[in-house]
Design a protein around this motif. Structure first.
Motif, PDB file in Angstrom:
ATOM      1  N   ALA A 192       0.222  -7.890  20.585  1.00 15.33           N
ATOM      2  CA  ALA A 192      -1.145  -8.276  20.322  1.00 15.33           C
ATOM      3  C   ALA A 192      -2.049  -7.724  21.414  1.00 15.33           C
ATOM      4  CB  ALA A 192      -1.290  -9.793  20.253  1.00 15.33           C
ATOM      5  N   MET A 193      -3.282  -7.459  21.049  1.00 11.39           N
ATOM      6  CA  MET A 193      -4.303  -7.098  22.010  1.00 11.39           C
ATOM      7  C   MET A 193      -5.503  -8.000  21.786  1.00 11.39           C
ATOM      8  SD  MET A 193      -4.079  -2.926  22.153  1.00 11.39           S
ATOM      9  CE  MET A 193      -5.198  -2.861  23.561  1.00 11.39           C
ATOM     10  N   GLY A 194      -6.274  -8.199  22.825  1.00 16.15           N
ATOM     11  CA  GLY A 194      -7.399  -9.090  22.676  1.00 16.15           C
ATOM     12  C   GLY A 194      -8.400  -8.986  23.799  1.00 16.15           C
ATOM     13  N   TRP A 195      -9.361  -9.889  23.736  1.00 13.87           N
ATOM     14  CA  TRP A 195     -10.433  -9.956  24.711  1.00 13.87           C
ATOM     15  C   TRP A 195     -10.543 -11.367  25.263  1.00 13.87           C
ATOM     16  CZ3 TRP A 195     -12.905  -5.648  26.358  1.00 13.87           C
ATOM     17  CH2 TRP A 195     -12.802  -4.509  25.557  1.00 13.87           C
ATOM     18  N   TYR A 196     -10.645 -11.463  26.571  1.00 12.92           N
ATOM     19  CA  TYR A 196     -10.912 -12.706  27.271  1.00 12.92           C
ATOM     20  C   TYR A 196     -12.202 -12.548  28.059  1.00 12.92           C
ATOM     21  CZ  TYR A 196      -6.144 -14.381  26.344  1.00 12.92           C
ATOM     22  OH  TYR A 196      -4.978 -14.815  25.750  1.00 12.92           O
ATOM     23  N   ARG A 197     -12.777 -13.656  28.466  1.00 15.15           N
ATOM     24  CA  ARG A 197     -13.959 -13.594  29.305  1.00 15.15           C
ATOM     25  C   ARG A 197     -13.910 -14.682  30.362  1.00 15.15           C
ATOM     26  NH1 ARG A 197     -18.599 -15.439  24.901  1.00 15.15           N
ATOM     27  NH2 ARG A 197     -18.039 -17.667  24.782  1.00 15.15           N
TER      28      ARG A 197
ATOM     29  N   LEU B 242      -9.939 -17.238  26.074  1.00 13.95           N
ATOM     30  CA  LEU B 242      -9.743 -16.303  24.975  1.00 13.95           C
ATOM     31  C   LEU B 242     -11.015 -16.190  24.158  1.00 13.95           C
ATOM     32  CD1 LEU B 242      -7.856 -14.572  23.111  1.00 13.95           C
ATOM     33  CD2 LEU B 242      -7.434 -16.693  21.851  1.00 13.95           C
ATOM     34  N   VAL B 243     -11.408 -14.962  23.864  1.00 17.50           N
ATOM     35  CA  VAL B 243     -12.518 -14.696  22.958  1.00 17.50           C
ATOM     36  C   VAL B 243     -11.986 -14.363  21.569  1.00 17.50           C
ATOM     37  CG1 VAL B 243     -14.525 -13.249  22.490  1.00 17.50           C
ATOM     38  CG2 VAL B 243     -13.979 -13.910  24.845  1.00 17.50           C
ATOM     39  N   ALA B 244     -11.086 -13.395  21.507  1.00 21.70           N
ATOM     40  CA  ALA B 244     -10.502 -12.974  20.240  1.00 21.70           C
ATOM     41  C   ALA B 244      -9.258 -12.161  20.518  1.00 21.70           C
ATOM     42  CB  ALA B 244     -11.493 -12.149  19.412  1.00 21.70           C
TER      43      ALA B 244
ATOM     44  N   ASN C 159      -7.853 -13.570  15.450  1.00 24.60           N
ATOM     45  CA  ASN C 159      -8.031 -14.944  15.877  1.00 24.60           C
ATOM     46  C   ASN C 159      -9.252 -15.002  16.784  1.00 24.60           C
ATOM     47  OD1 ASN C 159      -7.184 -17.763  16.336  1.00 24.60           O
ATOM     48  ND2 ASN C 159      -6.728 -17.035  18.415  1.00 24.60           N
ATOM     49  N   TYR C 160     -10.107 -16.032  16.600  1.00 22.25           N
ATOM     50  CA  TYR C 160     -11.353 -16.125  17.353  1.00 22.25           C
ATOM     51  C   TYR C 160     -11.518 -17.496  17.973  1.00 22.25           C
ATOM     52  CZ  TYR C 160     -12.702 -11.984  14.659  1.00 22.25           C
ATOM     53  OH  TYR C 160     -12.754 -10.736  14.089  1.00 22.25           O
ATOM     54  N   ALA C 161     -12.148 -17.512  19.139  1.00 24.66           N
ATOM     55  CA  ALA C 161     -12.606 -18.764  19.695  1.00 24.66           C
ATOM     56  C   ALA C 161     -13.712 -19.333  18.813  1.00 24.66           C
ATOM     57  CB  ALA C 161     -13.123 -18.562  21.114  1.00 24.66           C
ATOM     58  N   ASP C 162     -13.777 -20.661  18.735  1.00 25.72           N
ATOM     59  CA  ASP C 162     -14.790 -21.291  17.895  1.00 25.72           C
ATOM     60  C   ASP C 162     -16.208 -20.873  18.290  1.00 25.72           C
ATOM     61  OD1 ASP C 162     -13.039 -24.485  17.535  1.00 25.72           O
ATOM     62  OD2 ASP C 162     -12.879 -22.614  16.409  1.00 25.72           O
ATOM     63  N   SER C 163     -16.426 -20.635  19.564  1.00 23.62           N
ATOM     64  CA  SER C 163     -17.759 -20.327  20.053  1.00 23.62           C
ATOM     65  C   SER C 163     -18.284 -18.973  19.590  1.00 23.62           C
ATOM     66  CB  SER C 163     -17.786 -20.387  21.583  1.00 23.62           C
ATOM     67  OG  SER C 163     -16.872 -19.465  22.138  1.00 23.62           O
TER      68      SER C 163
ATOM     69  N   LYS D 249     -17.000 -17.378  16.515  1.00 20.40           N
ATOM     70  CA  LYS D 249     -16.751 -17.153  15.097  1.00 20.40           C
ATOM     71  C   LYS D 249     -18.056 -16.897  14.359  1.00 20.40           C
ATOM     72  CE  LYS D 249     -12.447 -19.762  14.562  1.00 20.40           C
ATOM     73  NZ  LYS D 249     -11.800 -20.954  13.973  1.00 20.40           N
ATOM     74  N   GLY D 250     -18.034 -15.885  13.518  1.00 20.98           N
ATOM     75  CA  GLY D 250     -19.211 -15.514  12.763  1.00 20.98           C
ATOM     76  C   GLY D 250     -20.134 -14.564  13.479  1.00 20.98           C
ATOM     77  N   ARG D 251     -19.933 -14.366  14.776  1.00 22.31           N
ATOM     78  CA  ARG D 251     -20.776 -13.470  15.558  1.00 22.31           C
ATOM     79  C   ARG D 251     -20.021 -12.253  16.082  1.00 22.31           C
ATOM     80  NH1 ARG D 251     -22.858 -15.093  20.207  1.00 22.31           N
ATOM     81  NH2 ARG D 251     -21.230 -16.644  20.635  1.00 22.31           N
ATOM     82  N   PHE D 252     -18.770 -12.446  16.464  1.00 22.85           N
ATOM     83  CA  PHE D 252     -17.964 -11.371  17.036  1.00 22.85           C
ATOM     84  C   PHE D 252     -16.911 -10.923  16.031  1.00 22.85           C
ATOM     85  CE2 PHE D 252     -18.367 -12.634  21.814  1.00 22.85           C
ATOM     86  CZ  PHE D 252     -19.741 -12.654  21.690  1.00 22.85           C
ATOM     87  N   THR D 253     -16.549  -9.655  16.086  1.00 18.57           N
ATOM     88  CA  THR D 253     -15.500  -9.105  15.245  1.00 18.57           C
ATOM     89  C   THR D 253     -14.576  -8.246  16.082  1.00 18.57           C
ATOM     90  OG1 THR D 253     -16.973  -9.057  13.306  1.00 18.57           O
ATOM     91  CG2 THR D 253     -14.954  -7.756  13.197  1.00 18.57           C
ATOM     92  N   ILE D 254     -13.288  -8.554  16.037  1.00 23.97           N
ATOM     93  CA  ILE D 254     -12.299  -7.745  16.726  1.00 23.97           C
ATOM     94  C   ILE D 254     -11.636  -6.819  15.711  1.00 23.97           C
ATOM     95  CG2 ILE D 254     -10.421  -9.433  16.470  1.00 23.97           C
ATOM     96  CD1 ILE D 254      -9.504  -8.593  19.306  1.00 23.97           C
ATOM     97  N   SER D 255     -11.351  -5.612  16.116  1.00 21.80           N
ATOM     98  CA  SER D 255     -10.722  -4.652  15.226  1.00 21.80           C
ATOM     99  C   SER D 255      -9.874  -3.683  16.027  1.00 21.80           C
ATOM    100  CB  SER D 255     -11.768  -3.890  14.405  1.00 21.80           C
ATOM    101  OG  SER D 255     -12.637  -3.152  15.246  1.00 21.80           O
ATOM    102  N   ARG D 256      -8.970  -3.012  15.342  1.00 16.18           N
ATOM    103  CA  ARG D 256      -8.130  -1.990  15.949  1.00 16.18           C
ATOM    104  C   ARG D 256      -8.439  -0.649  15.330  1.00 16.18           C
ATOM    105  NH1 ARG D 256      -2.071  -4.148  16.967  1.00 16.18           N
ATOM    106  NH2 ARG D 256      -2.272  -2.479  18.540  1.00 16.18           N
ATOM    107  N   GLY D 257      -8.339   0.378  16.143  1.00 16.43           N
ATOM    108  CA  GLY D 257      -8.538   1.722  15.655  1.00 16.43           C
ATOM    109  C   GLY D 257      -7.343   2.215  14.873  1.00 16.43           C
TER     110      GLY D 257
END
Length: 117
Positions: free
Chosen positions: A33-38, A47-49, A58-62, A64-72
């Protein structure tokens, strides 16, 4: 063994957008898995996503609906599209790569995201 290079951070006005990019290199075969933290000053890293090898996000509740994670197309790349940014999103954002073979994730160097009101 695994190196992560991030880009895309910066200063943006509330309501604006940023797109973060991360490229992994090295021993990437075992990445699950890969992801983003802040992390904001004085606060714990959160965890952000994240996204799995099969593309399940998978997204943090804060965010959801604003951020989108994707893979190339190359699965060693991951992106975070951040829309409708809020001042509360201000933090250093870190790319991560994890595996069931590893005790802890690998981390990028971090990129600063600052959202002004």
């Amino acid at each position: 063994q695994v190196q992560l290079v991030e880009s895309g951070g910066g200063l943006v006005q509330a309501g604006g957008s940023l797109r973060l990019s991360c490229a992994a290199s090295g021993s990437i075969f075992n990445i699950d898995a890969m992801g983003w933290y802040r992390q904001a000053p004085g606060k714990q890293r959160e965890l952000v996503a994240d996204i799995t090898r099969v593309g399940s996000p998978n997204y943090a509740d804060s965010v959801k609906g604003r951020f989108t994670i994707s893979r190339g197309n190359a699965k060693n790349t991951v992106y975070l599209q951040m829309n409708s940014l809020k001042p509360e999103d201000t933090a250093v954002y870190y790319c991560s790569a994890n595996s069931t073979y590893w005790p802890v994730p690998y981390w990028g160097q971090g990129t600063q995201v600052t959202v002004s009101s």
